[in-house]
Every structure is written in structure tokens, then in C-alpha cells.
Write a protein that holds these residues in place. Structure first.
Motif, PDB file in Angstrom:
ATOM      1  N   UNK A   4       0.856  -1.184   0.000  1.00  0.00           N
ATOM      2  CA  UNK A   4       0.000   0.000   0.000  1.00  0.00           C
ATOM      3  C   UNK A   4       0.891   1.233   0.000  1.00  0.00           C
ATOM      4  N   UNK A   5       0.281   2.373  -0.234  1.00  0.00           N
ATOM      5  CA  UNK A   5       1.007   3.632  -0.276  1.00  0.00           C
ATOM      6  C   UNK A   5       0.534   4.506   0.880  1.00  0.00           C
ATOM      7  N   UNK A  27       6.274  12.948   1.376  1.00  0.00           N
ATOM      8  CA  UNK A  27       7.067  11.758   1.665  1.00  0.00           C
ATOM      9  C   UNK A  27       6.163  10.555   1.418  1.00  0.00           C
ATOM     10  N   UNK A  28       6.634   9.630   0.583  1.00  0.00           N
ATOM     11  CA  UNK A  28       5.831   8.462   0.217  1.00  0.00           C
ATOM     12  C   UNK A  28       6.443   7.210   0.834  1.00  0.00           C
ATOM     13  N   UNK A  29       5.586   6.380   1.425  1.00  0.00           N
ATOM     14  CA  UNK A  29       6.011   5.115   2.018  1.00  0.00           C
ATOM     15  C   UNK A  29       5.249   4.001   1.314  1.00  0.00           C
ATOM     16  N   UNK A  30       5.984   3.072   0.737  1.00  0.00           N
ATOM     17  CA  UNK A  30       5.387   1.953   0.009  1.00  0.00           C
ATOM     18  C   UNK A  30       5.752   0.664   0.732  1.00  0.00           C
ATOM     19  N   UNK A  31       4.759  -0.153   1.062  1.00  0.00           N
ATOM     20  CA  UNK A  31       5.044  -1.410   1.730  1.00  0.00           C
ATOM     21  C   UNK A  31       3.788  -2.067   2.258  1.00  0.00           C
ATOM     22  N   UNK A  32       3.986  -3.000   3.201  1.00  0.00           N
ATOM     23  CA  UNK A  32       2.862  -3.655   3.853  1.00  0.00           C
ATOM     24  C   UNK A  32       3.017  -3.479   5.362  1.00  0.00           C
ATOM     25  N   UNK A  33       2.454  -4.374   6.156  1.00  0.00           N
ATOM     26  CA  UNK A  33       2.540  -4.227   7.609  1.00  0.00           C
ATOM     27  C   UNK A  33       3.891  -4.650   8.162  1.00  0.00           C
ATOM     28  N   UNK A  34       4.741  -5.242   7.307  1.00  0.00           N
ATOM     29  CA  UNK A  34       6.017  -5.780   7.763  1.00  0.00           C
ATOM     30  C   UNK A  34       7.204  -4.961   7.307  1.00  0.00           C
ATOM     31  N   UNK A  35       7.219  -4.559   6.026  1.00  0.00           N
ATOM     32  CA  UNK A  35       8.375  -3.864   5.473  1.00  0.00           C
ATOM     33  C   UNK A  35       7.927  -2.724   4.575  1.00  0.00           C
ATOM     34  N   UNK A  36       8.843  -1.784   4.350  1.00  0.00           N
ATOM     35  CA  UNK A  36       8.499  -0.615   3.541  1.00  0.00           C
ATOM     36  C   UNK A  36       9.767   0.023   2.995  1.00  0.00           C
ATOM     37  N   UNK A  37       9.583   0.845   1.966  1.00  0.00           N
ATOM     38  CA  UNK A  37      10.620   1.767   1.534  1.00  0.00           C
ATOM     39  C   UNK A  37      10.082   3.188   1.682  1.00  0.00           C
ATOM     40  N   UNK A  38      10.975   4.122   1.863  1.00  0.00           N
ATOM     41  CA  UNK A  38      10.624   5.546   1.921  1.00  0.00           C
ATOM     42  C   UNK A  38      11.155   6.209   0.666  1.00  0.00           C
ATOM     43  N   UNK A  39      10.298   6.989   0.023  1.00  0.00           N
ATOM     44  CA  UNK A  39      10.704   7.781  -1.134  1.00  0.00           C
ATOM     45  C   UNK A  39      10.791   9.239  -0.702  1.00  0.00           C
ATOM     46  N   UNK A  40      12.000   9.763  -0.670  1.00  0.00           N
ATOM     47  CA  UNK A  40      12.318  11.149  -0.309  1.00  0.00           C
ATOM     48  C   UNK A  40      12.108  11.430   1.178  1.00  0.00           C
ATOM     49  N   UNK A  41      13.175  11.224   1.945  1.00  0.00           N
ATOM     50  CA  UNK A  41      13.167  11.486   3.384  1.00  0.00           C
ATOM     51  C   UNK A  41      13.402  12.974   3.616  1.00  0.00           C
ATOM     52  N   UNK A  42      12.318  13.710   3.737  1.00  0.00           N
ATOM     53  CA  UNK A  42      12.378  15.168   3.759  1.00  0.00           C
ATOM     54  C   UNK A  42      12.154  15.735   5.160  1.00  0.00           C
ATOM     55  N   UNK A 132      17.980  12.889 -11.424  1.00  0.00           N
ATOM     56  CA  UNK A 132      16.581  12.716 -11.029  1.00  0.00           C
ATOM     57  C   UNK A 132      16.044  11.385 -11.563  1.00  0.00           C
ATOM     58  N   UNK A 133      15.261  10.715 -10.727  1.00  0.00           N
ATOM     59  CA  UNK A 133      14.619   9.472 -11.139  1.00  0.00           C
ATOM     60  C   UNK A 133      13.146   9.524 -10.743  1.00  0.00           C
ATOM     61  N   UNK A 134      12.349   8.723 -11.453  1.00  0.00           N
ATOM     62  CA  UNK A 134      10.976   8.436 -11.069  1.00  0.00           C
ATOM     63  C   UNK A 134      10.880   6.942 -10.779  1.00  0.00           C
ATOM     64  N   UNK A 135       9.910   6.552 -10.009  1.00  0.00           N
ATOM     65  CA  UNK A 135       9.714   5.152  -9.643  1.00  0.00           C
ATOM     66  C   UNK A 135       8.329   4.727 -10.100  1.00  0.00           C
ATOM     67  N   UNK A 136       8.290   3.797 -11.042  1.00  0.00           N
ATOM     68  CA  UNK A 136       7.026   3.351 -11.631  1.00  0.00           C
ATOM     69  C   UNK A 136       6.642   2.006 -11.030  1.00  0.00           C
ATOM     70  N   UNK A 137       5.460   1.967 -10.428  1.00  0.00           N
ATOM     71  CA  UNK A 137       4.923   0.753  -9.813  1.00  0.00           C
ATOM     72  C   UNK A 137       3.676   0.328 -10.579  1.00  0.00           C
ATOM     73  N   UNK A 138       3.818  -0.469 -11.638  1.00  0.00           N
ATOM     74  CA  UNK A 138       2.649  -0.816 -12.456  1.00  0.00           C
ATOM     75  C   UNK A 138       1.566  -1.550 -11.671  1.00  0.00           C
ATOM     76  N   UNK A 139       1.961  -2.385 -10.699  1.00  0.00           N
ATOM     77  CA  UNK A 139       0.964  -3.123  -9.925  1.00  0.00           C
ATOM     78  C   UNK A 139       0.106  -2.194  -9.069  1.00  0.00           C
ATOM     79  N   UNK A 140       0.641  -1.035  -8.749  1.00  0.00           N
ATOM     80  CA  UNK A 140      -0.092  -0.054  -7.952  1.00  0.00           C
ATOM     81  C   UNK A 140      -0.695   1.040  -8.822  1.00  0.00           C
ATOM     82  N   UNK A 141      -0.423   0.998 -10.131  1.00  0.00           N
ATOM     83  CA  UNK A 141      -0.975   1.995 -11.044  1.00  0.00           C
ATOM     84  C   UNK A 141      -0.486   3.396 -10.774  1.00  0.00           C
ATOM     85  N   UNK A 142       0.791   3.518 -10.364  1.00  0.00           N
ATOM     86  CA  UNK A 142       1.276   4.835  -9.977  1.00  0.00           C
ATOM     87  C   UNK A 142       2.736   5.018 -10.347  1.00  0.00           C
TER      88      UNK A 142
END
Length: 209
Positions: A4-5, A27-42, A132-142
Motif C-alpha cells: 500500500x502507499x 514523503x511516500x512510504x510503500x510497503x505492507x505491515x512488515x516492510x516498507x521503503x521511503x521515497x524522499x526522506x524530507x 533525477x529518477x521516477x519510480x514506476x509501480x505498475x501493480x499499484x498503477x502509480x
């Protein structure tokens, strides 16, 4: 459980070329109840840590190295043990904020980061910044675009390390080719979609000249 996001907004100061501006960052966090990544730690590592709610942080991903997107990254890495990942072309910008503290790993175009069984593909989209990079998550449609594409237009290119024709090419070739329903989650402000932004490409080009 599928990934989830989660989203939080932090506030601080963006500095470059001798100027300083108050900004709100997504700040975007992608993961589940166990693990996650952070996109842009601001700005606020404590707020990001609280939003993680005890989940294991597997990576701190930087869409680019302007200080307002990376200023909390080392403190968050120290608190969680997660590696900081940055495209190598943005190392000169990174050094302006964190001299002597290198990122822990490099992002590369076409690389896939996986969290909670969900892949995020790295798209190198220079222009706002060289790495600069973008992160494409097709399974999440984002797609997470940092400061490359916003609701209403491309990111700023009037400061050091930026280039307008380059950002337009990145948006045209790497982002507007994604499915039109793809949600664009930005570094600042409201989200949009690829389909909503695509018709304005010619307008942006004309405005930039």
C-alpha cells in the motif's frame, strides 16, 4: 498483504544557489505491515519513523538530491539501518547537503526495487536535476515523480544543475508513455495522472521558450 502507499507531508527550507524557500514536501512510504521503503526522506526523520509504525525499512530512495528531499535521509538511515539509494549523477548535489557522508547505494535506469512483493522500476528522468529518477509501480498503477512532473507542468529548471529541454525530453519519453490512468504522485502538492498532463506537452514546450 499487498503493498500500500502511505503519505505524509513535512515542512522545511529548500536552499540552492544562495536562496532559501519554505516548502512542504510529500514523503511516500510503500510497503505492507512488515516492510516498507521511503521515497524522499524530507525534513523530519522523527515524523517519517513514526509513520513507519515499526515496519522494517528496506531502503531510503532519493528521487534527486536537492536538500529538501534528502536532508532527513542520514538520520533516518542511522535510526533504521536502511541504505540510502541515489542516482550517481546527483552526487554533486548530494555533497552540498551531506559532505563526507556518501549514499549507501546507486540507482540505475531500469533497475527494479521490490518491497512487499511489489516492483518499482527506476526511470532516469534528468532535467530538474542530473540524477533525477521516477519510480514506476505498475501493480499499484502509480509513478512517483519527485520534482520531475507536477500537476500542471514540469519541475523547475531555472537553477544550477537543471536544464529545460532535458526535463521535457524526460517527461515526453519516460512518463507520458505510461498508461494514461497512471497516478502521478509528486514531490510537492497534489497528485495528478499521466492522462491529465499529456495534452499540455506542447504548451510547456512553448512556455519554456
Amino acid at each position: 498483504m499487498a503493498a500500500r502507499i502511505d503519505h505524509l507531508t513535512t515542512s522545511g527550507v529548500f536552499t540552492l544557489d544562495g536562496g532559501a524557500w519554505e516548502v512542504d514536501n510529500n514523503v511516500w512510504i510503500v510497503g505492507d505491515d512488515t516492510e516498507a521503503i521511503v521515497i524522499d526522506a524530507a525534513h523530519d526523520p522523527d515524523a517519517v519513523t513514526a509513520a513507519l509504525a515499526g515496519r522494517r525499512l528496506t531502503a531510503i530512495v532519493c528521487t534527486h538530491a536537492h536538500n529538501d528531499h534528502v536532508n532527513a535521509a542520514p538520520a533516518l538511515a542511522e535510526a533504521t539501518g536502511a541504505p540510502i539509494l541515489l542516482h550517481p549523477d546527483d552526487r554533486p548535489l548530494w555533497e552540498l547537503t551531506h559532505p563526507g557522508r556518501a549514499p549507501d547505494g546507486e540507482l540505475a535506469d531500469g533497475q527494479t526495487l521490490t518491497v512487499a512483493g511489489t516492483g518499482l522500476r527506476v526511470l532516469h528522468t534528468p532535467g530538474h536535476a542530473p540524477g533525477a529518477v521516477c519510480l514506476y509501480a505498475p501493480d499499484l498503477g502509480t509513478v512517483f515523480t519527485g520534482d520531475t512532473l507536477f500537476a500542471g507542468g514540469p519541475g523547475a529548471t531555472g537553477r544550477s544543475f537543471s536544464d529545460f529541454p532535458t526535463i521535457i525530453a524526460s517527461i515526453r519519453d519516460r512518463l507520458l508513455t505510461l498508461p494514461p490512468e497512471t497516478v502521478v504522485r509528486t514531490g510537492h502538492g497534489e497528485s495528478t495522472t499521466v492522462g491529465a498532463e499529456a495534452p499540455h506537452l506542447r504548451e510547456w514546450i512553448d512556455r519554456g521558450h
